[in-house]
Design a protein around this motif. Structure first.
Motif, PDB file in Angstrom:
ATOM      1  N   GLU A 225       0.820  -1.214   0.000  1.00 44.61           N
ATOM      2  CA  GLU A 225       0.000   0.000   0.000  1.00 44.61           C
ATOM      3  C   GLU A 225       0.847   1.254   0.000  1.00 44.61           C
ATOM      4  O   GLU A 225       0.562   2.211  -0.736  1.00 44.61           O
ATOM      5  CB  GLU A 225      -0.934  -0.021   1.211  1.00 44.61           C
ATOM      6  N   ASN A 226       1.909   1.285   0.800  1.00 46.26           N
ATOM      7  CA  ASN A 226       2.747   2.486   0.844  1.00 46.26           C
ATOM      8  C   ASN A 226       3.532   2.689  -0.445  1.00 46.26           C
ATOM      9  O   ASN A 226       3.736   3.827  -0.871  1.00 46.26           O
ATOM     10  CB  ASN A 226       3.676   2.444   2.062  1.00 46.26           C
ATOM     11  N   VAL A 227       3.970   1.610  -1.074  1.00 43.93           N
ATOM     12  CA  VAL A 227       4.628   1.761  -2.378  1.00 43.93           C
ATOM     13  C   VAL A 227       3.634   2.286  -3.412  1.00 43.93           C
ATOM     14  O   VAL A 227       3.952   3.178  -4.217  1.00 43.93           O
ATOM     15  CB  VAL A 227       5.244   0.427  -2.835  1.00 43.93           C
ATOM     16  N   LEU A 228       2.409   1.768  -3.388  1.00 44.22           N
ATOM     17  CA  LEU A 228       1.385   2.239  -4.319  1.00 44.22           C
ATOM     18  C   LEU A 228       1.135   3.732  -4.153  1.00 44.22           C
ATOM     19  O   LEU A 228       1.159   4.499  -5.131  1.00 44.22           O
ATOM     20  CB  LEU A 228       0.082   1.484  -4.091  1.00 44.22           C
ATOM     21  N   THR A 229       0.886   4.152  -2.912  1.00 46.49           N
ATOM     22  CA  THR A 229       0.501   5.547  -2.684  1.00 46.49           C
ATOM     23  C   THR A 229       1.669   6.509  -2.843  1.00 46.49           C
ATOM     24  O   THR A 229       1.463   7.695  -3.104  1.00 46.49           O
ATOM     25  CB  THR A 229      -0.142   5.719  -1.295  1.00 46.49           C
ATOM     26  N   ALA A 230       2.890   6.012  -2.694  1.00 45.68           N
ATOM     27  CA  ALA A 230       4.050   6.877  -2.931  1.00 45.68           C
ATOM     28  C   ALA A 230       4.357   7.001  -4.416  1.00 45.68           C
ATOM     29  O   ALA A 230       4.701   8.084  -4.912  1.00 45.68           O
ATOM     30  CB  ALA A 230       5.268   6.332  -2.185  1.00 45.68           C
ATOM     31  N   SER A 231       4.222   5.906  -5.149  1.00 49.57           N
ATOM     32  CA  SER A 231       4.684   5.883  -6.546  1.00 49.57           C
ATOM     33  C   SER A 231       3.701   6.518  -7.521  1.00 49.57           C
ATOM     34  O   SER A 231       4.083   6.839  -8.651  1.00 49.57           O
ATOM     35  CB  SER A 231       4.983   4.449  -6.972  1.00 49.57           C
ATOM     36  N   VAL A 232       2.437   6.718  -7.118  1.00 54.49           N
ATOM     37  CA  VAL A 232       1.469   7.287  -8.065  1.00 54.49           C
ATOM     38  C   VAL A 232       1.839   8.713  -8.472  1.00 54.49           C
ATOM     39  O   VAL A 232       1.446   9.179  -9.545  1.00 54.49           O
ATOM     40  CB  VAL A 232       0.032   7.253  -7.500  1.00 54.49           C
ATOM     41  N   LEU A 233       2.617   9.414  -7.628  1.00 54.08           N
ATOM     42  CA  LEU A 233       3.058  10.767  -7.965  1.00 54.08           C
ATOM     43  C   LEU A 233       4.552  10.830  -8.282  1.00 54.08           C
ATOM     44  O   LEU A 233       5.129  11.912  -8.399  1.00 54.08           O
ATOM     45  CB  LEU A 233       2.743  11.746  -6.819  1.00 54.08           C
ATOM     46  N   ALA A 234       5.191   9.661  -8.407  1.00 53.96           N
ATOM     47  CA  ALA A 234       6.622   9.624  -8.718  1.00 53.96           C
ATOM     48  C   ALA A 234       6.852   9.848 -10.209  1.00 53.96           C
ATOM     49  O   ALA A 234       5.964   9.632 -11.041  1.00 53.96           O
ATOM     50  CB  ALA A 234       7.205   8.278  -8.293  1.00 53.96           C
TER      51      ALA A 234
ATOM     52  N   THR B   1      -2.758  -9.059  -8.503  1.00 53.12           N
ATOM     53  CA  THR B   1      -1.762 -10.043  -8.929  1.00 53.12           C
ATOM     54  C   THR B   1      -0.464  -9.751  -8.192  1.00 53.12           C
ATOM     55  O   THR B   1      -0.347  -8.761  -7.464  1.00 53.12           O
ATOM     56  CB  THR B   1      -1.518  -9.993 -10.443  1.00 53.12           C
ATOM     57  N   SER B   2       0.532 -10.580  -8.394  1.00 56.12           N
ATOM     58  CA  SER B   2       1.796 -10.393  -7.684  1.00 56.12           C
ATOM     59  C   SER B   2       2.688  -9.332  -8.316  1.00 56.12           C
ATOM     60  O   SER B   2       3.716  -8.962  -7.742  1.00 56.12           O
ATOM     61  CB  SER B   2       2.563 -11.717  -7.615  1.00 56.12           C
ATOM     62  N   VAL B   3       2.321  -8.830  -9.492  1.00 56.52           N
ATOM     63  CA  VAL B   3       3.102  -7.775 -10.152  1.00 56.52           C
ATOM     64  C   VAL B   3       2.183  -6.589 -10.452  1.00 56.52           C
ATOM     65  O   VAL B   3       1.197  -6.719 -11.182  1.00 56.52           O
ATOM     66  CB  VAL B   3       3.749  -8.277 -11.461  1.00 56.52           C
ATOM     67  N   VAL B   4       2.526  -5.450  -9.877  1.00 57.27           N
ATOM     68  CA  VAL B   4       1.737  -4.234 -10.056  1.00 57.27           C
ATOM     69  C   VAL B   4       2.625  -3.182 -10.712  1.00 57.27           C
ATOM     70  O   VAL B   4       3.785  -2.990 -10.303  1.00 57.27           O
ATOM     71  CB  VAL B   4       1.201  -3.704  -8.714  1.00 57.27           C
ATOM     72  N   GLU B   5       2.098  -2.499 -11.711  1.00 56.29           N
ATOM     73  CA  GLU B   5       2.833  -1.419 -12.360  1.00 56.29           C
ATOM     74  C   GLU B   5       2.103  -0.101 -12.138  1.00 56.29           C
ATOM     75  O   GLU B   5       0.872  -0.037 -12.232  1.00 56.29           O
ATOM     76  CB  GLU B   5       3.007  -1.691 -13.850  1.00 56.29           C
ATOM     77  N   ILE B   6       2.890   0.916 -11.837  1.00 54.84           N
ATOM     78  CA  ILE B   6       2.345   2.239 -11.553  1.00 54.84           C
ATOM     79  C   ILE B   6       3.069   3.258 -12.412  1.00 54.84           C
ATOM     80  O   ILE B   6       4.288   3.416 -12.302  1.00 54.84           O
ATOM     81  CB  ILE B   6       2.515   2.625 -10.070  1.00 54.84           C
ATOM     82  N   GLU B   7       2.341   3.919 -13.281  1.00 56.41           N
ATOM     83  CA  GLU B   7       2.903   5.003 -14.082  1.00 56.41           C
ATOM     84  C   GLU B   7       2.604   6.313 -13.363  1.00 56.41           C
ATOM     85  O   GLU B   7       1.449   6.696 -13.207  1.00 56.41           O
ATOM     86  CB  GLU B   7       2.296   5.010 -15.479  1.00 56.41           C
ATOM     87  N   GLY B   8       3.632   6.994 -12.936  1.00 53.92           N
ATOM     88  CA  GLY B   8       3.441   8.211 -12.152  1.00 53.92           C
ATOM     89  C   GLY B   8       2.768   9.323 -12.932  1.00 53.92           C
ATOM     90  O   GLY B   8       2.947   9.451 -14.146  1.00 53.92           O
ATOM     91  N   VAL B   9       1.973  10.123 -12.232  1.00 54.25           N
ATOM     92  CA  VAL B   9       1.315  11.291 -12.827  1.00 54.25           C
ATOM     93  C   VAL B   9       1.686  12.521 -12.004  1.00 54.25           C
ATOM     94  O   VAL B   9       2.193  12.418 -10.898  1.00 54.25           O
ATOM     95  CB  VAL B   9      -0.223  11.111 -12.874  1.00 54.25           C
TER      96      VAL B   9
END
Length: 427
Positions: free
Chosen positions: A171-180, A214-222
């Motif tokens: 969760e913390n990686v998700l919420t940090a990386s969305v603005l990276a 799934t076990s692999v999540v990709e986040i493209e920063g905005v």
């Protein structure tokens, strides 16, 4: 005033019980609201103590929070400038407070979060959280009891592999990386429905998250996110609680709002106990036909395996089942504190490392017991229902953290469960 639950044994739970939004999702969604300036609205939020604590934490960070518990609505107005310090008095009461780490680093470039307390179920360090933030470019260290994360130049996407599929770290990686800047690829991510719920909310805010569940999540920063409205996913742990309560008490319970697809491993064991499980238009129904459960083995695993949060309920059901079972706890080393309290009620158990052997008895015997955490407390109330006489479960505040109107829900199913002052005479 401290309160306890007073349980009169002998009830077979019958009827229907509603399930609200997931505690383990609502708190993280509230933290994620920090990512966007403006007013975010959450619905289907459970009326539990933990939501009140998280609301107070967000207020201290500068937000305006309106929480209408009866309707399950939380509205969070996030200002342009927010604070970045989560104090110990709140974090010690609510471990989920650490969910503000990712959003605060992403929004403000800094986060000071007290090292948490929370339930007495074993060590749950923040190493994976810190490693994830460091991979994104933050500097992380511990000082004076605080985990301090700093990224004054912002965060950058990275390839991250979690050593363990930690829900909180995911969760913390998700919420940090969305603005990276750039793209983040997170491997060995947690797969829980609550992770999917968080990703869906983030995407509704303008994030670009794929692969959640799934076990692999990709986040493209905005560059920025916008506020949103989102309904919290149903609480699968509360739903599982009522399923095992039916098994233990030889009852028939329809779990209204429960999602059986989120409880596949747990409901397989409910069926192994001899009960039937059927989907309904409103959720699912567990029917024991009034029969005593057959003992069933349990081994906790990360999702989609059997949830550690439901292990105390499997213990309680097996305590009065026909036969013997082995309960294996693979995630939290102190989660067997429930066992000593069940033994006070006459359960026949033996702990061997991270295993418990349970030999079922026909009935338990009422006695005063004490809750050590949310799930242990609720499981002890259920055990009291299959005990002769009266059982009192001290530490009602633990149960309040995870279940809205627990006594009232029990009463609606025909149980004699009430609240009373913890200094009342034991009768």
């Amino acid at each position: 005033m401290a309160e306890r639950f007073r349980v009169v044994g002998g009830a077979s739970l019958q009827g229907e019980v509603p399930v609200w939004g997931a505690k383990n999702s609502a708190l993280k969604l509230m933290a994620a609201a920090l990512l966007a300036v403006g007013r975010t609205r959450l619905t289907n939020v459970p009326a539990i103590l933990d939501v009140t604590i998280m609301a107070e934490l967000l207020r201290r960070l500068g937000c305006t929070v309106d929480y209408d518990a009866p309707t399950g609505v939380v509205e969070i107005d996030v200002p342009e400038q927010v604070g970045h310090r989560a104090d110990y008095d709140l974090v010690r009461a609510l471990r989920a407070s650490t969910a503000v780490l990712g959003p605060l680093v992403a929004r403000t470039g800094a986060a000071d979060v007290a090292i948490p307390g929370g339930d007495a179920i074993g060590s749950r360090g923040l190493d994976l959280h810190a490693a994830g933030l460091e991979a994104l470019g933050a500097s992380v260290h511990v000082t004076h009891g605080f985990l301090v994360a700093e990224a004054p130049r912002g965060l950058s996407g990275a390839e991250i592999h979690l050593e363990f599929p930690s829900v909180g770290a995911t969760e913390n990686v998700l919420t940090a990386s969305v603005l990276a800047r750039g793209t983040t690829r997170l491997e060995n991510a947690a797969r829980e429905p609550e992770i999917v719920d968080l990703a869906e909310m983030l995407n509704s805010m303008g994030a670009r998250v794929t692969g959640a569940g799934t076990s692999v999540v990709e986040i493209e920063g905005v560059e920025a996110l916008r506020p949103t409205e989102h309904a919290v996913v149903a609480d699968r742990i509360a739903a599982g609680t009522w399923a095992f309560a039916a098994v233990a008490t030889r009852g028939t319970v329809e779990v209204v709002g429960g999602v059986p697809e989120h409880l596949t491993a747990a409901l397989e064991l409910v069926r192994a106990s001899g009960a039937t499980v059927e989907p309904t238009a409103r959720g699912f129904r567990v029917d024991t036909g009034g029969r005593r459960a057959t003992a069933f083995d349990v081994a906790t695993l990360p999702y989609p395996g059997f949830p550690t949060d439901l292990q105390p309920f499997a213990l309680a059901a097996n305590a009065v089942a026909d036969g013997s079972a082995m309960i294996t706890e693979n995630l939290f080393e102190a989660r067997f504190r429930t066992v000593q309290e069940l033994n006070r009620l006459g359960a026949e158990t033996r702990i061997d490392g991270h295993h418990v052997m349970v030999h079922g008895v026909e009935r338990l015997s009422g006695a005063p017991v004490e809750a050590s955490d949310i799930r242990a407390g609720a499981a002890l109330v259920i055990a009291g229902l299959v005990a002769d006489g009266v059982t009192t479960v001290s530490g009602a505040q633990h149960i309040d953290r995870g279940y809205a109107g627990f006594a009232e829900a029990m009463q609606g199913l025909g149980a004699d469960v009430t609240r009373e002052p913890d200094d009342a005479p034991y009768l």
